[in-house]
Design a protein around this motif. Structure first.
Motif, PDB file in Angstrom:
ATOM      1  N   PRO A  66       0.909  -1.502  -0.464  1.00  0.00           N
ATOM      2  CA  PRO A  66       0.013   0.018  -0.107  1.00  0.00           C
ATOM      3  C   PRO A  66       0.799   1.241  -0.148  1.00  0.00           C
ATOM      4  N   SER A  67       0.835   1.845  -1.439  1.00  0.00           N
ATOM      5  CA  SER A  67       0.790   3.778  -0.985  1.00  0.00           C
ATOM      6  C   SER A  67       0.325   4.460   0.431  1.00  0.00           C
ATOM      7  N   GLU A  68       1.245   4.968   1.077  1.00  0.00           N
ATOM      8  CA  GLU A  68       0.572   6.183   1.904  1.00  0.00           C
ATOM      9  C   GLU A  68       0.864   7.532   1.447  1.00  0.00           C
ATOM     10  N   SER A  69       0.359   8.182   1.860  1.00  0.00           N
ATOM     11  CA  SER A  69       0.200   9.582   1.132  1.00  0.00           C
ATOM     12  C   SER A  69      -1.163  10.135   2.559  1.00  0.00           C
ATOM     13  N   GLU A  70      -0.067  12.019   2.556  1.00  0.00           N
ATOM     14  CA  GLU A  70      -0.722  12.351   3.665  1.00  0.00           C
ATOM     15  C   GLU A  70      -1.872  13.289   3.015  1.00  0.00           C
ATOM     16  N   ASN A  71      -2.917  13.372   4.098  1.00  0.00           N
ATOM     17  CA  ASN A  71      -4.245  12.968   4.029  1.00  0.00           C
ATOM     18  C   ASN A  71      -4.082  14.942   4.110  1.00  0.00           C
ATOM     19  N   PRO A  72      -4.464  16.017   3.395  1.00  0.00           N
ATOM     20  CA  PRO A  72      -4.231  17.337   3.128  1.00  0.00           C
ATOM     21  C   PRO A  72      -5.586  17.628   4.780  1.00  0.00           C
ATOM     22  N   LEU A  73      -6.794  16.830   4.480  1.00  0.00           N
ATOM     23  CA  LEU A  73      -7.888  17.491   4.678  1.00  0.00           C
ATOM     24  C   LEU A  73      -7.686  17.425   6.649  1.00  0.00           C
ATOM     25  N   SER A  74      -7.199  15.924   6.847  1.00  0.00           N
ATOM     26  CA  SER A  74      -7.041  15.673   8.707  1.00  0.00           C
ATOM     27  C   SER A  74      -5.848  16.066   8.527  1.00  0.00           C
ATOM     28  N   GLY A  75      -5.887  16.541  10.070  1.00  0.00           N
ATOM     29  CA  GLY A  75      -4.560  16.393  10.534  1.00  0.00           C
ATOM     30  C   GLY A  75      -3.220  15.829  10.878  1.00  0.00           C
ATOM     31  N   TYR A  76      -3.485  14.698  11.092  1.00  0.00           N
ATOM     32  CA  TYR A  76      -3.217  13.629  11.728  1.00  0.00           C
ATOM     33  C   TYR A  76      -3.684  11.992  10.807  1.00  0.00           C
ATOM     34  N   GLY A  77      -2.672  11.346  10.490  1.00  0.00           N
ATOM     35  CA  GLY A  77      -2.498   9.944   9.587  1.00  0.00           C
ATOM     36  C   GLY A  77      -2.312  10.686   8.211  1.00  0.00           C
ATOM     37  N   LYS A  78      -2.325   8.965   7.543  1.00  0.00           N
ATOM     38  CA  LYS A  78      -1.982   9.324   6.802  1.00  0.00           C
ATOM     39  C   LYS A  78      -3.235   8.627   5.495  1.00  0.00           C
ATOM     40  N   THR A  79      -3.437   8.328   4.208  1.00  0.00           N
ATOM     41  CA  THR A  79      -4.178   7.779   3.665  1.00  0.00           C
ATOM     42  C   THR A  79      -3.691   6.955   2.654  1.00  0.00           C
ATOM     43  N   ILE A  80      -4.171   6.046   2.472  1.00  0.00           N
ATOM     44  CA  ILE A  80      -3.874   4.762   1.333  1.00  0.00           C
ATOM     45  C   ILE A  80      -4.236   5.409   0.252  1.00  0.00           C
ATOM     46  N   SER A  81      -3.140   5.926  -0.708  1.00  0.00           N
ATOM     47  CA  SER A  81      -3.545   6.459  -2.083  1.00  0.00           C
ATOM     48  C   SER A  81      -3.725   5.359  -3.334  1.00  0.00           C
ATOM     49  N   HIS A  82      -3.223   4.382  -3.094  1.00  0.00           N
ATOM     50  CA  HIS A  82      -3.221   2.787  -3.959  1.00  0.00           C
ATOM     51  C   HIS A  82      -2.386   2.141  -3.647  1.00  0.00           C
ATOM     52  N   VAL A  83      -2.500   1.374  -4.384  1.00  0.00           N
ATOM     53  CA  VAL A  83      -1.985  -0.244  -3.539  1.00  0.00           C
ATOM     54  C   VAL A  83      -1.136  -1.137  -4.459  1.00  0.00           C
ATOM     55  N   ILE A  84       0.985  -1.338  -4.643  1.00  0.00           N
ATOM     56  CA  ILE A  84       0.664  -2.065  -5.679  1.00  0.00           C
ATOM     57  C   ILE A  84       0.491  -3.180  -5.756  1.00  0.00           C
ATOM     58  N   VAL A  85      -0.107  -4.337  -6.703  1.00  0.00           N
ATOM     59  CA  VAL A  85      -0.227  -5.587  -5.882  1.00  0.00           C
ATOM     60  C   VAL A  85       0.617  -6.428  -7.427  1.00  0.00           C
ATOM     61  N   GLY A  86       1.612  -7.055  -6.704  1.00  0.00           N
ATOM     62  CA  GLY A  86       1.662  -8.157  -8.172  1.00  0.00           C
ATOM     63  C   GLY A  86       1.269  -9.064  -8.087  1.00  0.00           C
ATOM     64  N   LEU A  87       1.156  -9.882  -9.272  1.00  0.00           N
ATOM     65  CA  LEU A  87       0.773 -11.321  -9.591  1.00  0.00           C
ATOM     66  C   LEU A  87       1.478 -11.923 -10.312  1.00  0.00           C
ATOM     67  N   LYS A  88       1.926 -13.192 -10.314  1.00  0.00           N
ATOM     68  CA  LYS A  88       2.899 -14.479 -11.685  1.00  0.00           C
ATOM     69  C   LYS A  88       1.273 -15.135 -11.846  1.00  0.00           C
ATOM     70  N   SER A  89       1.406 -15.391 -13.012  1.00  0.00           N
ATOM     71  CA  SER A  89       1.281 -16.658 -13.829  1.00  0.00           C
ATOM     72  C   SER A  89       2.309 -17.986 -14.010  1.00  0.00           C
ATOM     73  N   VAL A  90       1.882 -18.600 -14.844  1.00  0.00           N
ATOM     74  CA  VAL A  90       2.599 -19.589 -15.414  1.00  0.00           C
ATOM     75  C   VAL A  90       3.714 -18.922 -16.490  1.00  0.00           C
ATOM     76  N   LYS A  91       3.216 -17.729 -17.219  1.00  0.00           N
ATOM     77  CA  LYS A  91       3.235 -17.700 -17.908  1.00  0.00           C
ATOM     78  C   LYS A  91       3.974 -15.952 -18.438  1.00  0.00           C
ATOM     79  N   GLY A  92       3.784 -15.195 -16.875  1.00  0.00           N
ATOM     80  CA  GLY A  92       4.012 -13.967 -16.262  1.00  0.00           C
ATOM     81  C   GLY A  92       3.981 -13.463 -15.493  1.00  0.00           C
ATOM     82  N   THR A  93       4.121 -12.072 -15.352  1.00  0.00           N
ATOM     83  CA  THR A  93       4.359 -11.197 -14.075  1.00  0.00           C
ATOM     84  C   THR A  93       3.659 -10.484 -14.823  1.00  0.00           C
TER      85      THR A  93
END
Ligand SMILES: Nc1ncnc2c1ncn2[C@@H]1O[C@H](COP(=O)(O)OP(=O)(O)OP(=O)(O)O)[C@@H](O)[C@H]1O
Ligand SMILES: [Mg+2]
Length: 469
Positions: free
Chosen positions: A157-184
């Protein structure tokens, strides 16, 4: 899986030396029928007798009869008919039903219930029966969809500073790797999909597929991570063939009962049940006959289009003599409906009063018009050798060791009272053994137990003796 047999230090008070109760996690539960794995029939449908195949001892006739029912259900030729298992208590009727459910596999619905379940104060008796029948009719839905499928190689998960709330980060997007017999392939996914993945408890090494709608489904764990345990609840699957991004035929199994419930309480969302839950546009919160009819209509449409297929399953009604005349009449009607499943009844009553009537005595407490629709199979009482074999099976599965002579002694008890009584003795005997600091159950432990507990016949005899001195 085993109750702990390790002994605690001797300074601990005796009562605390009993083995810990099995934890509630699924793998450690030892249910009364967990040694039953199937009917134990060979390819010709004959009962295998030299070994306790499928965990079953004896009862060859009943097993073969059930084998025929399984074949008929699988080839969809026994719908709307009924099998009645009769026999003395503890002769394996419920165990046979468990074996049938194993033999049918997980794709054919099997809906077990006990006769007395119909007496609820909230739901009508006939509703309970109708619901069980709906839960025993499966619907297999086939669709071809574009999906991303593969073994998860990373989840970042990649997090980014949430500009609206003062604290905490929100997840902006997630990188998921998938592997099959033929490729990734590396996918950049929306946080909502990440949430769905967390909900499905997906971790690196699982094989999953993601539909374009965002629905995520876990297929199983990749072969490469297979462990060496003998018993495990995990299913292992090979690395998916072909490319990661592909068209895949998805098969979903639901029951008509699931569809009724989902449509009565629509949830909203992306997974199959939520989509299937909006078949019928209503604001209802209860499953009514009208709703069932509407669901049937949509289902019929699917079947006609070739998108779905009906899979009739089995309803098992244990202790069927507990049903009353209203239920029996309703059962006749249910059995005649075009979408009826196969029904298996079990009872240990001989001639009995049909519940709900004043004086109607009938075989097995079942009215004759329903009996006429049943094929009847009887379970036989056990010999001492058979009781010993079942005891040994149970001792193995409960992880108990028996000293010489114990099996014989318990089998004698079993022959005198019943198989179930003998099986029941195993667990307390093991506790007495561990209190006495023994790793295996010895004859002394069994003797000590006989001082503590009585079997039914002895206790009844003693009470009547004290009542009429
Ligand atoms: N032939 C058998 N082989 C192995 N285990 C058996 C066999 N028959 C019965 N058992 C086991 O014995 C116990 C009692 O059997 P079960 O509960 O099936 O009896 P039942 O016929 O349903 O009795 P009831 O009429 O009291 O309901 C269960 O733990 C069951 O798994
Ligand atoms: Mg039973």
């Amino acid at each position: 899986m085993k109750a702990s047999t390790s002994t605690t230090p001797s300074s601990v008070p005796v009562a605390h030396k009993a083995p810990l109760p099995p934890s509630s996690s699924r793998s450690s539960r030892i249910a009364p029928h967990s040694h039953i794995k199937g009917l134990g029939l060979n390819a010709e449908g004959r009962a295998i007798t030299d070994t306790a195949a499928g965990g079953f001892v004896g009862q060859e006739n009943a097993r073969e009869a059930c084998g025929i029912i399984v074949d008929l259900v699988k080839s969809r030729r026994f719908s709307g008919r009924a099998l009645l298992l009769v026999g003395a208590p503890g002769t394996g009727k419920t165990a046979l039903a468990c074996a049938v459910s194993h033999e049918l596999g997980s794709k054919v619905p099997f809906c077990p219930m006990v006769g007395s379940e119909v007496y609820s104060t909230e739901v009508k008796k006939t509703e309970v029966l109708a619901e069980s029948f709906r839960r025993a009719i499966g619907l297999r839905i086939k669709e071809t969809k574009e999906v991303y499928e593969g073994e998860v190689t990373e989840m970042t998960p990649s997090e980014s500073e949430n500009p609206l709330s003062g604290y905490g980060k929100t997840i902006s997007h997630v990188i998921v790797g998938l592997k099959s017999v033929k490729g990734t392939k590396q996918l950049r996914l929306d946080p909502s999909i990440y949430e769905a993945m967390l909900k499905e408890k997906i971790v690196v090494g699982d094989v999953i597929y993601i539909e374009h709608s965002g629905a995520v489904k876990r297929v199983g764990r990749s072969d490469a991570y297979a462990s060496s345990y003998d018993l495990e609840s995990e299913t292992y699957v090979p690395l998916p063939k072909g490319d990661v991004h592909k068209r895949k035929e998805l098969v979903q199994d639901v029951t008509l009962g699931d569809l009724d419930a989902a449509n009565a309480r629509p949830q909203g969302g992306q997974d199959i049940m939520s989509v299937m839950g909006s078949l019928v546009k209503t604001g209802r919160t209860e499953v009514t006959e009208k709703l069932r009819k509407e669901v049937n209509k949509v289902v019929k449409g699917y079947v006609d289009q070739g998108v779905a297929e009906i899979v009739p399953g089995v309803v098992f009604i244990d202790e069927v003599h507990m049903l009353d005349i209203e239920c029996f009449t309703y059962l006749n009607a249910l059995l005649e409906s075009p979408m009826a499943p196969t029904v298996i009844f079990a009872t240990n009553r001989g001639n009995a009063l049909v519940r709900g009537t004043q004086d109607l005595v009938s075989p097995h407490g079942i009215p004759v018009d329903l009996l006429d629709r049943c094929m009847i199979v009887k379970t036989e009482p056990y010999t001492k050798e058979q009781v010993a074999k079942v005891l040994q099976l149970r001792a193995n599965i409960e992880g108990l060791k028996l000293a010489e002579g114990v099996l014989d002694k318990l089998a004698t008890e079993g022959e005198r009272s019943s198989l179930r009584y003998a099986l029941q003795l195993l667990a307390p005997a093991s506790i007495i053994a561990s209190i006495n600091d023994r790793a295996e159950i010895s004859l002394e432990d069994v003797g000590e137990m006989n001082e503590l507990f009585l079997d039914a016949k002895t206790s009844a005899a003693m009470i009547s003796a004290s009542e009429n001195p």
